[in-house]
Design an enzyme around this catalytic site. Sequence first.
Site, mmCIF file in Angstrom:
data_model
loop_
_atom_site.group_PDB
_atom_site.id
_atom_site.type_symbol
_atom_site.label_atom_id
_atom_site.label_comp_id
_atom_site.label_asym_id
_atom_site.label_seq_id
_atom_site.Cartn_x
_atom_site.Cartn_y
_atom_site.Cartn_z
ATOM 1 N N LEU A 1 58.317 66.847 49.434
ATOM 2 C CA LEU A 1 57.501 67.392 50.521
ATOM 3 C C LEU A 1 56.041 67.314 50.114
ATOM 4 C CD1 LEU A 1 59.345 70.618 51.792
ATOM 5 C CD2 LEU A 1 58.919 68.527 53.105
ATOM 6 N N ASP A 2 55.187 66.843 51.015
ATOM 7 C CA ASP A 2 53.753 66.793 50.730
ATOM 8 C C ASP A 2 53.209 68.209 50.520
ATOM 9 O OD1 ASP A 2 53.521 63.990 50.999
ATOM 10 O OD2 ASP A 2 53.479 64.188 53.182
#
Length: 300
Positions: free
Chosen positions: A37-38
């Site tokens: 996940l960014d």
Amino acid sequence: MNAIVLVDKPAGISSAEVVRRVKSRVKPARVGHLGTLDPFATGLLPIMIGEATKLAPFIDGGDKEYAGLIRLGVETDTLDRDGAVVRRADVPAISAEKIAQVTAQFTGAIEQVPPVFSAIKRAGVPLYRLARRGDDVAPPEKRSVEIKRLDLKCEAPDAIRFVATCSPGTYARALARDIGVALGTVAHLEELRRTRNGAFSIADAMALADILAALDSGALPPRLISLRDALVGIPELVVDGAAEKRLRNGDSRALDSQVPPGGPLFKVISQSGELTAVARATSRVTAIVERIFNPEATEA
């Protein structure tokens, strides 16, 4: 501690930082994660601890579900809110008919150019590293992905709220960019939350702070997923102690004539109920061992 814990990742930290914080509390066990996940994104991040890290090849690759907000009229270099603005454009009036058209356009099998700021490697180096140091990075090659479900809703004249179920390898930031173009403007992803990763759901996740607090107190976090339970939908074979010992010594013939139906992958379970191995059927009566699990293992 050999299990998977589902983290509800907060915004502002990377997936690698979540791993680092958990690992510092469970040393010397290995720790890994499924599906990066960014930093700006929130939501479901499965964290694998100890022997659970061996499960990745068998559980990674399921569909992902996201909810988020696409901001129209502004494009950034990273295609999300953390990037530098590279382009602005007027936002045309968006009708319900146009939303329906774009929804249909991006539902099903589509082709997508991943972001330059991505972990895709070129000559062994992630593209985001090249981009961050100022190199002129050519966009990655187009790839085929599948959007199995897409809901779009205008939240404001320059904002589209969406929910999407995607195949592995889909970039939500690229989807936001392409939807913006289809609406006659530019766009970036302002909010992103992952709500499902394969068989795992955000409903079973815990806040990172609560997980770390439990570990700091010397307790195990609740809602741990065992190795056995993490492999959803895979047939099981329970073996006796003699067969288990043979498997641990590398003898796949211990599974001969015991291959369960429904494979080819199946779980080998000890009489105590622990996951001993993952095996793959090579015929109706023979199999090879893909991975052995040691519930007593602690070393990194």
